[in-house]
Design an enzyme around this catalytic site. Sequence first.
Site, mmCIF file in Angstrom:
data_model
loop_
_atom_site.group_PDB
_atom_site.id
_atom_site.type_symbol
_atom_site.label_atom_id
_atom_site.label_comp_id
_atom_site.label_asym_id
_atom_site.label_seq_id
_atom_site.Cartn_x
_atom_site.Cartn_y
_atom_site.Cartn_z
ATOM 1 N N ASP A 190 -54.734 28.128 -39.512
ATOM 2 C CA ASP A 190 -54.388 26.819 -38.945
ATOM 3 C C ASP A 190 -54.099 26.966 -37.448
ATOM 4 O OD1 ASP A 190 -53.751 24.121 -38.765
ATOM 5 O OD2 ASP A 190 -51.663 24.413 -39.392
ATOM 6 N N ALA A 249 -41.004 19.762 -41.069
ATOM 7 C CA ALA A 249 -39.845 20.612 -40.802
ATOM 8 C C ALA A 249 -39.223 20.324 -39.439
ATOM 9 C CB ALA A 249 -40.263 22.078 -40.864
#
Length: 295
Positions: free
Chosen positions: A275, A111
Amino acid sequence: MFLIFLILGRTISVIFIVLRYSIFSKCSNDVKLKLILQDLGGVFVKLGQIMAMRFDILPSKYAYTLWDLFDKEPPLSNEEVLSIFKRETGKDIKEVFEYLEESPIAVASFAQVYKATLNGNDVVIKIQKPGIKYYIKADLTFLKFIAFILDIIGVLKSITAREVIIQLEYWLKDEFDYRIEANNSQIIYKHIKEKHKLKNVFSPKIYWDYVTEKVLVQEFINGYSVNELILDIEKNKEKTEKYLEQNNINLKVAAEEFVVDIMRQYFVDGFFQADPHPANLFILPGNKIAWIDFG
């Protein structure tokens, strides 16, 4: 048929890029590795990010060099990326936001991220790179082939290389739907703000009117990313320490805040940031902390 040609093309790209940097580049081996992974992009950048955190496996020189892969990939053109916002939301991005920074503030593996102003509030716009799903499929197919060869040779002992790639493929599935990330983020946000009413922990607010499969708009966290902090300490320790002192930041205290809060997420709420790499963690003045990216 398209995927077959894409896999063939990616395979040729891998061979060409590895040979180009291995034979013709005069830079150090750690920089060569970073440039190879960076040029290949996609899944290879993800692997590089994982390797960057493994100081127990890689020499520190290599790990620090790979640190740049967290949010410093070469950007795609704004025209190419911002057009996806209109395609996804049906609205022109410059008509929605009062202000939009021309350059992305971060370029991740999948992204591109921009800073903007929405109704007087600072926000970030996360837009998925065009065609990334096809490249990931091609990369995973190529890596499965490499894993097959590695397993024949017997490189890994405790698990097979194929298991590693299959697990990576499983992890990546949810990352391509930003509605899942937005929902995860909203749950964490409510736990922090409403359930526990924490004062030293933050998570970005989601702007649901502009959340789609490939677009995510959320509150801008004005802090010092742990990723940048680690690099700055390595490059200019004295200047970084001065900044920390001026902003009343004690790294030991901030680290304890992260540990305590992730334990709270895991053992109390049963819903956690899965994460927590350095680019997803922020330190704010006064030893406050923030979490982002819940894909």
